[in-house]
Design an enzyme around this catalytic site. Structure first.
Site, PDB file in Angstrom:
ATOM      1  N   SER A  10       2.215  -3.391  -3.720  1.00 33.78           N
ATOM      2  CA  SER A  10       2.157  -2.314  -4.719  1.00 33.78           C
ATOM      3  C   SER A  10       2.296  -2.791  -6.163  1.00 33.78           C
ATOM      4  O   SER A  10       2.871  -2.099  -6.998  1.00 33.78           O
ATOM      5  CB  SER A  10       3.201  -1.233  -4.401  1.00 33.78           C
ATOM      6  OG  SER A  10       2.901  -0.616  -3.159  1.00 33.78           O
ATOM      7  N   GLY A  30       0.788  -1.227   0.000  1.00 37.95           N
ATOM      8  CA  GLY A  30       0.000   0.000   0.000  1.00 37.95           C
ATOM      9  C   GLY A  30       0.819   1.276   0.000  1.00 37.95           C
ATOM     10  O   GLY A  30       0.288   2.356   0.252  1.00 37.95           O
TER      11      GLY A  30
END
Ligand code: PEP
Length: 245
Positions: free
Chosen positions: A206, A166
């Site tokens: 990510s 994240g």
């Protein structure tokens, strides 16, 4: 031959309305790669009823099959709702709920007993990486979170560096290759080559359409566990496509 897996973790996001994303994802699903969505538990049954070519999973389960555990959900309940996978030992659960490797191992056994495939997550914090402890941490988590009866059918491992989840930060492909190569060797040492070669190793942290192709080209990366970019089919479908290519 390990079947590639694109797994989406919706975390604590999504209501019934967002299940329309599953419909929009059908075009990308049904290829060579397996596509999995793990919505919040409130949506598992509805998602499974409308899943089409997409597999549905939970994000956690209790280590017991039933009992006095207010607010928890068991592996047989997830299976009953139509789930076939469950994510276990995600770093957010390890951090928010103090989950230990031993507890993750108990949960993994509970998942197997219910017929679920466990996606067991491991990964180092930024401090651990910066102090050169990455392989120690991943090795310890792998050893202690995996029960002995692992197979390629009942378990998937996700390497998720905590600092990449994240954050938009992604390890270099060399860093991913080092950890995935290390994990494969550790599995070979413990379970033997034939069995270890059947266990899929996902990278998570990510992953986006813009970096997926590069990450999927790394040796021993058999797919991805994707958080933010799995919420919208328009973001997740190109990641699935990158895995299919
Ligand atoms: C995750 O939640 O497992 C994850 C990898 O999240 P993100 O893709 O948003 O970094």
């Amino acid at each position: 031959m390990r079947r590639k897996l694109a797994a989406g973790n919706w975390k604590m996001n999504g209501t019934l309305a967002e299940l329309s994303e599953l419909g929009a994802l059908q075009g990308a699903a049904g290829g060579n790669a397996e596509v999995l969505i793990c919505p919040p538990v409130t949506l598992v049954a509805s998602a499974a009823a409308n899943a089409g070519a997409i597999a549905i999973g939970g994000q956690d389960c209790h280590s017991a099959a039933s009992g006095a555990h207010t607010g928890d959900v068991s592996a047989p309940m997830l299976r009953d709702a139509g789930a076939t996978y469950v994510i276990l030992g995600h770093s957010e659960r390890r951090a928010d709920h103090g989950e230990s490797d031993a507890l993750v191992a108990y949960k993994t056994q509970a998942a197997w007993a219910a017929g679920l495939t466990a996606i067991v997550c491991v990964g180092e914090t930024l401090d651990e990486r910066e102090s050169g402890k990455t392989l120690d941490v991943v090795g310890r988590q792998l050893a202690a979170s995996l029960p002995d009866d692992v197979t390629g059918a009942n378990t998937v491992i996700a390497y998720e560096p905590v600092w990449a989840i994240g954050t938009g930060k992604v390890p270099t492909t060399n860093q991913i290759a080092d950890v995935h190569g290390f994990m494969r060797s550790a599995l070979i040492q413990r379970f033997g080559t034939d069995l270890a070669d059947t266990i899929r190793l996902l990278y998570g942290g990510s992953v986006k359409a813009s970096n997926a192709t590069e990450i999927f080209a790394v040796a021993d990366v058999d797919g991805a566990l994707v958080g933010g970019a799995s919420l919208k089919a328009t973001d997740f479908a190109p990641i699935v496509d990158a895995l299919n290519n």
